[in-house]
Enzyme design. Structure first.
Site, PDB file in Angstrom:
ATOM      1  N   ASN A 196      46.646  19.922  -0.380  1.00  0.00           N
ATOM      2  CA  ASN A 196      46.355  20.060  -1.706  1.00  0.00           C
ATOM      3  C   ASN A 196      45.023  20.671  -1.947  1.00  0.00           C
ATOM      4  O   ASN A 196      44.744  21.239  -2.905  1.00  0.00           O
ATOM      5  CB  ASN A 196      46.285  18.266  -2.146  1.00  0.00           C
ATOM      6  CG  ASN A 196      47.683  17.771  -2.580  1.00  0.00           C
ATOM      7  OD1 ASN A 196      48.331  18.712  -3.199  1.00  0.00           O
ATOM      8  ND2 ASN A 196      47.547  16.549  -2.556  1.00  0.00           N
ATOM      9  N   HIS A 201      47.591  21.493  -6.287  1.00  0.00           N
ATOM     10  CA  HIS A 201      48.517  20.310  -6.185  1.00  0.00           C
ATOM     11  C   HIS A 201      49.905  20.799  -6.375  1.00  0.00           C
ATOM     12  O   HIS A 201      50.871  20.300  -6.010  1.00  0.00           O
ATOM     13  CB  HIS A 201      48.311  19.495  -7.502  1.00  0.00           C
ATOM     14  CG  HIS A 201      47.055  18.512  -7.317  1.00  0.00           C
ATOM     15  ND1 HIS A 201      47.114  17.683  -6.327  1.00  0.00           N
ATOM     16  CD2 HIS A 201      45.906  18.679  -7.539  1.00  0.00           C
ATOM     17  CE1 HIS A 201      45.770  16.811  -6.158  1.00  0.00           C
ATOM     18  NE2 HIS A 201      45.000  17.763  -7.024  1.00  0.00           N
ATOM     19  N   ASP A 205      53.032  19.624  -4.210  1.00  0.00           N
ATOM     20  CA  ASP A 205      54.191  18.984  -4.579  1.00  0.00           C
ATOM     21  C   ASP A 205      55.365  19.903  -3.891  1.00  0.00           C
ATOM     22  O   ASP A 205      56.362  19.272  -3.585  1.00  0.00           O
ATOM     23  CB  ASP A 205      54.209  19.333  -5.939  1.00  0.00           C
ATOM     24  CG  ASP A 205      53.446  18.280  -6.645  1.00  0.00           C
ATOM     25  OD1 ASP A 205      52.942  17.357  -6.293  1.00  0.00           O
ATOM     26  OD2 ASP A 205      53.400  18.485  -8.165  1.00  0.00           O
ATOM     27  N   GLU A 231      51.991  10.797   0.199  1.00  0.00           N
ATOM     28  CA  GLU A 231      52.854  11.666   1.387  1.00  0.00           C
ATOM     29  C   GLU A 231      53.317  10.563   2.542  1.00  0.00           C
ATOM     30  O   GLU A 231      53.531  11.077   3.393  1.00  0.00           O
ATOM     31  CB  GLU A 231      51.840  12.739   2.005  1.00  0.00           C
ATOM     32  CG  GLU A 231      50.871  12.039   2.889  1.00  0.00           C
ATOM     33  CD  GLU A 231      49.686  11.668   2.267  1.00  0.00           C
ATOM     34  OE1 GLU A 231      49.611  11.404   0.977  1.00  0.00           O
ATOM     35  OE2 GLU A 231      48.225  11.573   3.108  1.00  0.00           O
TER      36      GLU A 231
END
Lengths: 334, 117
Positions: A196, A201, A205, A231
């Protein structure tokens, strides 16, 4: 038994209070002597090309086709002639007709009472229409209800079951009568924060989505996989012991480690995960206790180099302490 | 504010009434009326209610593939298609649908023209 006598218009009008279409057929006159308001409404709702007055002896007139009138009066007269002396009989018959190329079916129930036949009419076409509308609405409600259920039990990003679904699954498993053998594991993607932080981000994802798709493709159909945190994921393996479950997850780990993901900077990265596993019965009988123990094993895995699967045991932290002491002793001996 | 035109216009019950009026117009039409001889109008009204409901944002009814297959043998001509669209628009207006909403339905249907012809 009192006999039915209808002598005045006021008494006839009592039938107008009924929502049911009602008609009275006189056996003496061989004609309909009264029809109530609902009966009139039923017939007036159709536009007919040829029209006869069904009942002209009171103020109400229902407009029907000559065929309809004939069919109805024939049925009633026939009903009387069949068994004139037998009172309290019931005769049910249907008459179909067409208006604007649409077929209408009326069901008549005739009751004989002394010198009268009381006729009650049911619009079968209307009933069928109501049935269709009811079925359509039910189907829609069922569909929306299923969609709402799916939305409430699915993680939007990964299209994987969510924490709520996990609780439902556990509830379902533990209320089954069959003997239970299953494991609960917590899987946590290693160094996820780095993905991240380094690549944004969107890439994070993407990692989560690839991770979930890969695991769902590898697990058995009776296993259950859910995202329970950022996660962090939970895997329930049915009909699986702790050692069997551990082996399965180790195989998944090896397979995951082979995946190469391209970052926004076109660099190739690999992913791995750490996992802790607990067995229903041996390591707990509630979801909280099993998750808690699987989490302890996961913590152990994270503290011992990551990218490994650790089964929970009560001496897990004693083992860890031994390792720490051994490391410390090795450092001191240098 | 309504979640869909389907809800705004009263759901299946209202739309069924709208479609009944539409079919009264269709069977009276000299152009398309003959198509409806010897057909079960009640069933067509039910199917059409489901279809128009889906165009209004209600539950999905028929796939484009299904619609194409059931209309493939009818050999619908351009003039007949225009008549159906005109009579539907008239029915929508008589039903009390706002013109902007009626346009939405007509445009959605026109976009599917290739499926029916």
């Amino acid at each position: 038994m009192t006999s039915l006598t209808i002598e005045t218009q006021t008494e006839f009008d009592l039938f107008n209070l009924l929502q049911l279409p009602i008609a009275l057929f006189s056996l003496d006159k061989k004609e309909l002597i009264f029809i109530n308001d609902s009966f009139v409404e039923l017939y007036d709702s159709h536009e007919l090309s040829s029209a006869n007055d069904l009942c002209s002896s009171n103020n109400h007139k229902a407009v029907v086709s000559a065929e309809q009138e004939l069919a109805l009066l024939d049925e009633l007269a026939g009903f009387y002639q069949d068994n004139a002396s037998n009172n309290h009989r019931v005769h049910v018959f249907t008459i179909e007709f067409e208006s604007k190329r649409r077929k209408y079916i009326y069901e008549y129930t005739a009751y004989q009472k002394n010198a009268f036949i009381i006729v009650q009419v049911q619009d079968v076409t209307k009933l069928k229409k109501s049935q269709f509308l009811l079925n359509s609405s039910n189907a829609m409600l069922e569909k929306y209800s299923n969609e709402m259920f799916t939305l409430a039990h699915t993680d939007l990003l990964t299209k994987t079951a969510n924490r709520r679904a996990l609780f439902a699954k556990f509830e379902q498993l533990t209320t089954e009568s069959a003997p239970l053998e299953f494991t609960i594991s917590i899987l946590d993607i290693d160094y996820f924060k780095k993905f991240n932080d380094s690549y944004g981000h969107e890439f994070g994802d993407y990692v989560l989505t690839v991770f979930c798709d890969h695991i769902k493709a590898l697990i058995s159909p009776i296993s259950f996989f859910a995202r329970i945190g950022g996660e962090e994921f939970c895997l329930i393996q049915e009909q699986s012991s702790k050692s069997g479950g551990t082996n399965n997850i180790q195989n998944i780990l090896q397979s995951i480690k082979d995946i190469q993901l391209e970052t926004p900077t076109e660099k190739q990265v690999n992913i791995s995960f750490s996992a802790g596993i607990a067995e229903y019965g041996k390591d707990g009988t509630t979801l909280d206790s099993l998750l808690n123990n699987a989490d302890k094993a996961l913590y152990y895995a994270k503290q011992n180099g990551r990218s490994c699967v650790i089964p929970f045991s009560t001496d897990l932290f004693e083992k860890r302490a031994d390792i720490i002491y051994a490391k410390s002793a090795a450092r001191n001996s240098r | 504010m309504h979640s869909s035109l389907f809800i705004k216009y009263g759901g299946f019950t209202s739309i069924h009434a709208l479609i009944e009026n539409f079919y009264d117009k269709l069977v009276d039409s000299a152009i398309v009326g003959p198509h409806f001889e010897n057909t079960n109008i009640e069933t067509l009204i039910e199917h059409q209610t489901s279809f128009i409901s889906s165009l209004l944002g209600g539950p999905t009814s028929f796939s484009d593939q299904h619609l194409a297959s059931v209309h493939s043998n009818l050999a619908i001509k351009e003039q007949e298609w225009c008549e159906v669209i005109t009579l539907l628009e008239l029915s929508l207006v008589e039903f009390g649908m706002e013109q902007a909403d009626a346009d939405v339905i007509i445009n959605k249907l026109v976009a599917k023209k290739g499926i029916f012809l």
